[in-house]
Scaffold this active site. Structure first.
Site, PDB file in Angstrom:
ATOM      1  CD  GLU A 209      13.154 -67.360 -69.508  1.00  8.28           C
ATOM      2  OE1 GLU A 209      12.980 -67.521 -70.729  1.00  8.28           O
ATOM      3  OE2 GLU A 209      12.342 -67.757 -68.655  1.00  8.28           O
ATOM      4  CB  CYS A 243      16.321 -64.329 -77.356  1.00  2.00           C
ATOM      5  SG  CYS A 243      14.768 -63.666 -76.732  1.00  2.00           S
TER       6      CYS A 243
HETATM    7  P1  NAD Z   1      25.691 -63.452 -72.207  1.00  6.24           P
HETATM    8  O1  NAD Z   1      25.410 -64.841 -71.765  1.00  6.24           O
HETATM    9  O2  NAD Z   1      27.033 -63.151 -72.783  1.00  6.24           O
HETATM   10  O3  NAD Z   1      25.513 -62.412 -70.984  1.00  6.24           O
HETATM   11  C1  NAD Z   1      24.327 -62.317 -70.243  1.00  6.24           C
HETATM   12  C2  NAD Z   1      24.616 -61.819 -68.845  1.00  6.24           C
HETATM   13  O4  NAD Z   1      25.424 -62.786 -68.196  1.00  6.24           O
HETATM   14  C3  NAD Z   1      25.354 -60.493 -68.759  1.00  6.24           C
HETATM   15  O5  NAD Z   1      24.778 -59.699 -67.744  1.00  6.24           O
HETATM   16  C4  NAD Z   1      26.771 -60.906 -68.383  1.00  6.24           C
HETATM   17  O6  NAD Z   1      27.445 -59.936 -67.600  1.00  6.24           O
HETATM   18  C5  NAD Z   1      26.525 -62.142 -67.553  1.00  6.24           C
HETATM   19  N1  NAD Z   1      27.652 -63.087 -67.511  1.00  6.24           N
HETATM   20  C6  NAD Z   1      28.730 -63.165 -68.319  1.00  6.24           C
HETATM   21  N2  NAD Z   1      29.550 -64.171 -67.932  1.00  6.24           N
HETATM   22  C7  NAD Z   1      28.974 -64.734 -66.848  1.00  6.24           C
HETATM   23  C8  NAD Z   1      29.336 -65.825 -65.990  1.00  6.24           C
HETATM   24  N3  NAD Z   1      30.437 -66.558 -66.178  1.00  6.24           N
HETATM   25  N4  NAD Z   1      28.493 -66.138 -64.971  1.00  6.24           N
HETATM   26  C9  NAD Z   1      27.366 -65.439 -64.776  1.00  6.24           C
HETATM   27  N5  NAD Z   1      26.981 -64.410 -65.565  1.00  6.24           N
HETATM   28  C10 NAD Z   1      27.772 -64.057 -66.581  1.00  6.24           C
HETATM   29  O7  NAD Z   1      24.531 -63.063 -73.224  1.00  6.24           O
HETATM   30  P2  NAD Z   1      24.357 -61.747 -74.065  1.00  6.24           P
HETATM   31  O8  NAD Z   1      25.391 -61.705 -75.151  1.00  6.24           O
HETATM   32  O9  NAD Z   1      24.252 -60.574 -73.157  1.00  6.24           O
HETATM   33  O10 NAD Z   1      22.916 -61.992 -74.692  1.00  6.24           O
HETATM   34  C11 NAD Z   1      22.714 -62.734 -75.871  1.00  6.24           C
HETATM   35  C12 NAD Z   1      22.203 -64.122 -75.563  1.00  6.24           C
HETATM   36  O11 NAD Z   1      21.082 -64.056 -74.719  1.00  6.24           O
HETATM   37  C13 NAD Z   1      21.725 -64.840 -76.799  1.00  6.24           C
HETATM   38  O12 NAD Z   1      22.104 -66.182 -76.732  1.00  6.24           O
HETATM   39  C14 NAD Z   1      20.224 -64.719 -76.723  1.00  6.24           C
HETATM   40  O13 NAD Z   1      19.508 -65.714 -77.411  1.00  6.24           O
HETATM   41  C15 NAD Z   1      20.009 -64.818 -75.253  1.00  6.24           C
HETATM   42  N6  NAD Z   1      18.751 -64.202 -74.894  1.00  6.24           N
HETATM   43  C16 NAD Z   1      17.765 -64.988 -74.410  1.00  6.24           C
HETATM   44  C17 NAD Z   1      16.547 -64.421 -74.074  1.00  6.24           C
HETATM   45  C18 NAD Z   1      15.417 -65.237 -73.515  1.00  6.24           C
HETATM   46  O14 NAD Z   1      14.493 -64.637 -72.977  1.00  6.24           O
HETATM   47  N7  NAD Z   1      15.445 -66.539 -73.589  1.00  6.24           N
HETATM   48  C19 NAD Z   1      16.359 -63.058 -74.243  1.00  6.24           C
HETATM   49  C20 NAD Z   1      17.395 -62.300 -74.741  1.00  6.24           C
HETATM   50  C21 NAD Z   1      18.603 -62.879 -75.050  1.00  6.24           C
END
Ligand code: NAD
Length: 486
Positions: A209, A243
């Site tokens: 997602e 998002c």
């Molecule tokens: P992010 O990708 O920085 O982090 C998300 C999660 O991934 C966190 O729990 C983080 O600890 C973990 N993470 C970080 N590095 C990782 C790695 N190398 N491997 C595995 N996991 C890792 O995202 P964010 O800043 O927390 O959220 C914002 C982003 O999320 C935006 O791009 C937004 O559009 C997207 N988003 C999408 C949805 C959806 O439903 N499609 C909903 C909300 C947010």
């Protein structure tokens, strides 16, 4: 115990006994009770993580949709779990075919910070409805929330059923390398790629997602004031950290300036003050504030016009110090600046002019497929053209965001905005294995055609091929009848 590997081993051992309908409904009931009893504490924790998260936003976008998802699953689970009969092909009759849904086993959920409750407990509802064990890894940017959720779940669930793992990117990387039966990741597109690579080593299927740049197309017939109001409500909710927030807006060129003015007026009407307004949420971290300010400055330096409502412009410095960012429009930013190449995720809205609706559709279609698309029009032909000639995870017509709040609509991205969908029955299916089962009758046609082949085979094979009986000679010298026939 907090070691994710050991927790998974514990859950895997427990998964040998899948829960029945009553147990699954009880688990969902416990989540409903948790949300009822601890809603205010969860809001306080999220607000502490943000600096300020508007209370109505937590209720409308986290508590209510999560509760709605849990109640929907509770109500419909019995029908979702029921085996479904399928048609039996003619040669295999009499017989019975059906599909049954089985829990996949152990599911990992990695969630982001922007709606920490809805995006962790939401998928948890679906995974428990499907009868799985779940390990949850919330974002390190919402530590108060993650800590509280871990405690609340531990009070109601055995770690062999549900457990929370806390930590930053290092922990997240190790978490995604575990051999789950399914991994649901919500976050940025870049990290999504790394998650899919890690999961591939275990052949763990993923639901991604992700984010992206969700466009809004304003058709020439759209009412300017109504559209500006709707767009600003969607854009400034959670200060743009959504998002599915409209990322940029395409407007007919002869209405560009009137439309931009209407957007500014609506922004000031929704949030007359920014700095100390409890209804206006903070930007999650100084790093994200700096990223947004730098992106606006770079677009301005490249020739875009920056617009703020005069009341908001006066507040810019004080708003920054309070952790908030004033709503900002950018007229016609160049296509290669960060605001037009990366997801904005803040209260900044590029407004672009288009010459013809075809050109607006082509602009959207030429870019990576977004998570959402918004179209403002009362003309059904325009609506059909925009929906048919563009692609996005989901869409709302004459509004923003609300398609995600419908428990009976699957929610997910496509292409760069993700893969796989959940919510409601789609979520139940996502976390279930669809197992196909066939049980032949004692004398079905196919089971009678076994070697040594005789008259029965000679009669039946031509019928199966749609030829007249006896047309296919049974001649052992020319090979078996099956070889001859196929
Ligand atoms: P992010 O990708 O920085 O982090 C998300 C999660 O991934 C966190 O729990 C983080 O600890 C973990 N993470 C970080 N590095 C990782 C790695 N190398 N491997 C595995 N996991 C890792 O995202 P964010 O800043 O927390 O959220 C914002 C982003 O999320 C935006 O791009 C937004 O559009 C997207 N988003 C999408 C949805 C959806 O439903 N499609 C909903 C909300 C947010």
């Amino acid at each position: 115990m907090s070691d994710p590997g050991r927790l998974l081993a514990l859950q895997r051992a427990a998964a040998a006994a899948p829960p029945d309908l009553r147990q699954r409904r009880k688990a969902i009931g416990r989540l409903i009770a948790l949300l009822h009893e601890s809603g205010d504490r969860l809001h306080a924790a999220i607000s502490a993580d943000f600096g300020n998260r508007a209370y109505p936003e937590t209720v409308l976008a986290e508590l209510l949709p999560t509760l709605a998802a849990a109640r929907h699953a509770h109500r419909h689970l019995a029908s979702w779990m029921r085996p479904r009969r399928r048609q039996v092909a003619l040669p295999f009759r009499p017989g019975r075919a059906w599909v049954m849904r089985q829990p996949l086993g152990c599911v990992g959920i990695v969630s982001p910070w922007n709606y920490p409750l809805f995006l962790s407990v939401g998928p948890l509802v679906d995974a428990l409805a499907a009868g799985n064990r779940v390990l949850l890894k919330p974002s390190e940017l919402t530590p108060h929330f993650a800590d509280l959720l871990a405690r609340l779940l531990a009070e109601r669930f055995d770690p062999a059923e549900v457990a929370v793992v806390q930590g930053g990117p290092e922990v997240a990387r190790a978490f995604c390398a575990l051999p789950f039966d399914h991994l649901l990741f919500t976050g940025s597109t870049g990290v999504g790629r790394a998650v899919m690579q890690a999961a591939a080593a275990n052949l763990t299927p993923v639901t991604l997602e992700l984010g992206g740049k969700s466009p809004a197309i304003v058709a020439p017939d759209a009412d300017i004031v109504r559209t500006a109001h709707s767009l600003m409500v969607g854009k400034l909710f959670n200060a743009g950290q959504t998002c599915v927030a409209p990322d940029y807006v395409l407007v007919p060129e002869d209405r560009l300036h009137r439309f931009a003015q209407a957007l500014l007026v609506e922004a000031a009407r929704l949030y007359p003050r920014v700095t100390d307004n409890p209804d206006y949420s903070c930007i999650i971290s100084d790093r994200h504030s700096a990223r947004l300010r730098e992106a606006v400055a770079a677009a301005a330096a490249a020739g875009a016009t920056v617009l703020r409502h005069p009341d908001h412009a006066d507040e810019a410095g004080a708003a920054d110090r309070s952790g908030r960012l004033v709503p900002t429009l950018l007229l016609s930013p160049p296509p290669d600046c960060a605001l037009m190449t990366e997801e904005i995720f803040g209260p900044v809205l590029p407004v672009l002019a288009y010459r013809s609706l075809d050109a607006a559709i082509a602009f959207v279609a030429a870019r990576p497929r977004p998570l959402a698309l918004y179209c403002y029009t009362d003309d059904r032909r325009v609506e059909r053209a925009v929906l048919a000639r563009t692609m996005s995870g989901g869409a709302t017509v004459n509004g923003t965001i609300l398609h995600c709040a419908q428990p009976d609509l699957p929610f997910g991205g496509v292409g760069a905005s993700g893969m796989g969908a959940y919510h409601g029955e789609a979520g139940f299916q996502r976390f279930s294995h669809t197992r196909s089962v066939y049980r032949p009758g004692r004398f079905s046609g196919f089971t009678t055609m076994t070697p040594p082949h005789g008259v029965m085979t000679r009669r039946l094979l031509p019928l199966m091929l749609g030829r007249r009986p006896g047309a296919l000679p049974l001649d052992p010298a020319k090979g078996s009848p099956l070889e001859t026939a196929l």
